[in-house]
Scaffold this motif. Structure first.
Motif, short mmCIF file in Angstrom:
data_model
loop_
_atom_site.label_atom_id
_atom_site.label_comp_id
_atom_site.label_asym_id
_atom_site.label_seq_id
_atom_site.Cartn_x
_atom_site.Cartn_y
_atom_site.Cartn_z
N GLY A 151 0.81 -1.22 0.00
CA GLY A 151 0.00 0.00 0.00
C GLY A 151 0.84 1.26 0.00
N SER A 152 1.77 1.32 -0.95
CA SER A 152 2.77 2.40 -0.87
C SER A 152 2.72 3.40 -2.01
CB SER A 152 4.17 1.80 -0.73
OG SER A 152 4.43 0.83 -1.71
N ASN A 153 1.57 3.53 -2.68
CA ASN A 153 1.47 4.52 -3.75
C ASN A 153 1.16 5.92 -3.22
OD1 ASN A 153 -1.19 3.04 -3.45
ND2 ASN A 153 -1.87 4.82 -4.63
N LYS A 154 0.87 6.05 -1.90
CA LYS A 154 0.59 7.37 -1.32
C LYS A 154 0.84 7.32 0.19
CE LYS A 154 -4.33 6.43 -0.69
NZ LYS A 154 -5.70 6.79 -1.02
N GLY A 155 0.80 8.48 0.81
CA GLY A 155 0.83 8.57 2.27
C GLY A 155 2.08 8.02 2.92
N VAL A 156 1.88 7.36 4.06
CA VAL A 156 3.00 6.82 4.84
C VAL A 156 3.80 5.81 4.03
CG1 VAL A 156 3.59 5.43 6.88
CG2 VAL A 156 1.87 7.23 7.07
N GLY A 157 3.12 4.94 3.30
CA GLY A 157 3.82 3.93 2.51
C GLY A 157 4.75 4.55 1.49
N VAL A 191 13.94 -1.80 -3.73
CA VAL A 191 12.79 -1.37 -2.93
C VAL A 191 11.55 -1.43 -3.83
CG1 VAL A 191 11.74 0.48 -1.58
CG2 VAL A 191 14.24 0.16 -1.54
N TYR A 192 10.57 -2.21 -3.40
CA TYR A 192 9.34 -2.37 -4.18
C TYR A 192 8.20 -1.56 -3.58
CZ TYR A 192 11.03 -5.88 -7.40
OH TYR A 192 11.70 -6.52 -8.40
N LEU A 193 7.67 -0.66 -4.38
CA LEU A 193 6.45 0.06 -4.11
C LEU A 193 5.33 -0.85 -4.62
CD1 LEU A 193 5.86 3.78 -4.98
CD2 LEU A 193 4.17 2.08 -5.66
N THR A 194 4.33 -1.10 -3.80
CA THR A 194 3.21 -1.93 -4.25
C THR A 194 1.91 -1.16 -4.11
OG1 THR A 194 2.65 -3.02 -2.16
CG2 THR A 194 4.41 -4.02 -3.45
N ALA A 195 0.96 -1.48 -4.98
CA ALA A 195 -0.36 -0.86 -4.95
C ALA A 195 -1.33 -1.82 -5.60
CB ALA A 195 -0.34 0.47 -5.71
N ARG A 196 -2.60 -1.72 -5.20
CA ARG A 196 -3.61 -2.59 -5.83
C ARG A 196 -3.88 -2.13 -7.25
NH1 ARG A 196 -8.36 -0.62 -1.80
NH2 ARG A 196 -8.35 1.53 -2.49
N ASP A 197 -3.76 -0.81 -7.50
CA ASP A 197 -4.03 -0.25 -8.82
C ASP A 197 -2.70 -0.01 -9.54
OD1 ASP A 197 -4.31 2.45 -10.53
OD2 ASP A 197 -6.25 1.42 -10.50
N VAL A 198 -2.51 -0.70 -10.66
CA VAL A 198 -1.24 -0.61 -11.40
C VAL A 198 -0.95 0.82 -11.84
CG1 VAL A 198 -0.02 -1.36 -13.49
CG2 VAL A 198 -1.34 -3.02 -12.16
N GLY A 199 -1.97 1.51 -12.36
CA GLY A 199 -1.77 2.89 -12.84
C GLY A 199 -1.29 3.82 -11.74
N VAL A 221 2.39 5.69 -11.40
CA VAL A 221 2.50 7.15 -11.24
C VAL A 221 3.38 7.47 -10.01
CG1 VAL A 221 1.20 9.23 -10.59
CG2 VAL A 221 0.37 7.76 -12.44
N ALA A 222 3.19 6.72 -8.93
CA ALA A 222 4.00 6.93 -7.72
C ALA A 222 5.47 6.63 -7.98
CB ALA A 222 3.47 6.07 -6.57
N VAL A 223 5.75 5.54 -8.71
CA VAL A 223 7.14 5.19 -9.06
C VAL A 223 7.75 6.31 -9.90
CG1 VAL A 223 8.54 3.63 -10.50
CG2 VAL A 223 6.92 2.69 -8.83
N GLU A 224 6.98 6.82 -10.86
CA GLU A 224 7.48 7.90 -11.73
C GLU A 224 7.73 9.18 -10.93
OE1 GLU A 224 4.52 8.08 -14.83
OE2 GLU A 224 4.97 6.02 -15.44
N SER A 225 6.89 9.46 -9.93
CA SER A 225 7.10 10.66 -9.11
C SER A 225 8.40 10.55 -8.32
CB SER A 225 5.91 10.90 -8.17
OG SER A 225 5.90 9.99 -7.10
N LEU A 232 11.10 -0.02 -7.54
CA LEU A 232 10.51 -0.93 -8.50
C LEU A 232 9.03 -1.07 -8.13
CD1 LEU A 232 13.45 -3.44 -8.36
CD2 LEU A 232 12.91 -1.91 -10.26
N PHE A 233 8.23 -1.60 -9.06
CA PHE A 233 6.80 -1.74 -8.79
C PHE A 233 6.36 -3.18 -8.91
CE2 PHE A 233 2.39 -2.03 -10.30
CZ PHE A 233 1.75 -1.48 -9.19
N HIS A 234 5.47 -3.59 -8.02
CA HIS A 234 4.75 -4.86 -8.18
C HIS A 234 3.31 -4.65 -7.72
CE1 HIS A 234 3.70 -9.07 -8.25
NE2 HIS A 234 4.83 -9.29 -8.87
#
Length: 142
Positions: A12-18, A33-41, A45-49, A58-60
């Motif tokens: 749950g790391s596409n926003k906030g504390v994560g 370091v993997y940023l994860t989110a339920r929504d790929v889009g 966007v979070a990885v790009e920011s 990285l994203f998964h």
């Protein structure tokens, strides 16, 4: 399997504390370091920011409310890295105070995500935590 590269997973790391934890890990920790989110889009966007800040997370995709998503992610980390060095089980939900959803529904949805789904993540990821290390707490600076 890349057993030498250390890997951290933040749910749950596409926003906030994560997102803040992913940012701090990228700056201070040696490993993937993997940023994860339920929504790929939203995750991408979070990885790009963070990439605009010169960081390389990285994203998964990972939806903790979807057992297949948890199993798929766990299998990925086991196959690619032989396990996980750091798991930060951050994903959760909270209803806003003004939300008009009935309290019983809020309670059920909150427990489903914040307790049962978090427990499911631990069920599938704790066996992947790599042994060793110093067990020293990781103190992230802002």
């Amino acid at each position: 399997i890349d057993m030498l590269t250390k890997v951290a997973v933040v749910t749950g790391s596409n926003k906030g504390v994560g997102l803040a934890v992913v940012r701090a890990l990228c700056k201070q920790w040696q490993g993937d370091v993997y940023l994860t989110a339920r929504d790929v889009g939203r995750g991408q966007v979070a990885v790009e920011s963070l990439a605009l800040e010169g960081l390389k997370p990285l994203f998964h995709q990972l939806n903790i409310n979807d057992l297949n998503s948890i199993k798929t992610a766990a299998a990925f980390f086991k196959e690619k890295y032989g396990g996980v060095d750091i798991l930060i089980n951050n994903a959760a939900i909270a209803f806003k105070a003004a939300d008009t959803t009935p309290v019983a529904v809020q309670a059920e949805v909150t427990l489903r995500t914040n307790f049962f789904a978090s427990r499911d993540v631990l069920t599938h990821f704790l066996p992947l935590i790599k042994p060793g290390g110093t067990n020293t707490p990781l103190h992230l600076k802002k």
